[in-house]
Design an enzyme around this catalytic site. Sequence first.
Site, PDB file in Angstrom:
ATOM      1  N   CYS A 111       0.831  -1.194   0.000  1.00 38.80           N
ATOM      2  CA  CYS A 111       0.000   0.000   0.000  1.00 38.80           C
ATOM      3  C   CYS A 111       0.873   1.254   0.000  1.00 38.80           C
ATOM      4  O   CYS A 111       1.599   1.500  -0.957  1.00 38.80           O
ATOM      5  CB  CYS A 111      -0.958  -0.062   1.196  1.00 38.80           C
ATOM      6  SG  CYS A 111      -2.257   1.175   1.217  1.00 38.80           S
ATOM      7  N   HIS A 112       0.826   2.058   1.065  1.00 39.78           N
ATOM      8  CA  HIS A 112       1.667   3.255   1.182  1.00 39.78           C
ATOM      9  C   HIS A 112       3.045   2.911   1.772  1.00 39.78           C
ATOM     10  O   HIS A 112       3.900   3.784   1.869  1.00 39.78           O
ATOM     11  CB  HIS A 112       0.997   4.285   2.099  1.00 39.78           C
ATOM     12  CG  HIS A 112      -0.193   4.960   1.504  1.00 39.78           C
ATOM     13  ND1 HIS A 112      -1.448   4.373   1.478  1.00 39.78           N
ATOM     14  CD2 HIS A 112      -0.334   6.171   0.913  1.00 39.78           C
ATOM     15  CE1 HIS A 112      -2.306   5.197   0.918  1.00 39.78           C
ATOM     16  NE2 HIS A 112      -1.659   6.292   0.552  1.00 39.78           N
TER      17      HIS A 112
END
Length: 188
Positions: A111-112
């Site tokens: 994800c991030h």
Amino acid sequence: MSRLDGKRVAILASHGFEESELLEPLRALREAGAEVEVVSPAGGTIQGMRHFNKGRTVEVDRTLAQADAGDYDALVIPGGLFNPDALRHDDSAIRFTRGFFEAGKPVGAICHGPWVLVDADLAGDRELTSVPNIRRDLENAGAHWVDREVVVDQGLVTSRTPDDLPAFCAKLVEEIGEGRHTGQARSA
């Protein structure tokens, strides 16, 4: 699935981690036989998120001040919007992350999570993926961003979102089972 008996894995997280992106790899790695510790800048518990809503809290096993990359066989960086943003501005988290690359150890980021790799100067010349809204940040850091559920580049395992967790966890177990990756340190 390969067994990870005798392997130690650190999950680097702070407040604001995406709940499933920490808990699912934690479960998968433990089921494969690994000893897994949650490492964080501060001790106690850290607050998870389910997107923008509070989720479960998780106990920290070791603070960054107590942790050394040399004590672990692999690193996992969960996403969520807040967790990687805090970690990428923490010098201890950056040093800890670099230690895994310098030793050629497997690293997973979802994800991030790859934001931490950008600030650690570890994304350049790597093929990786992430949540699409940080694509430009990764490309500006020299990464070759692709839109696939899981990407492996010399022991670096990346995925986009919680939907990709089954593939992400399977590849993490595989890469950790393989051990050292001689090309891992090339961007460090």
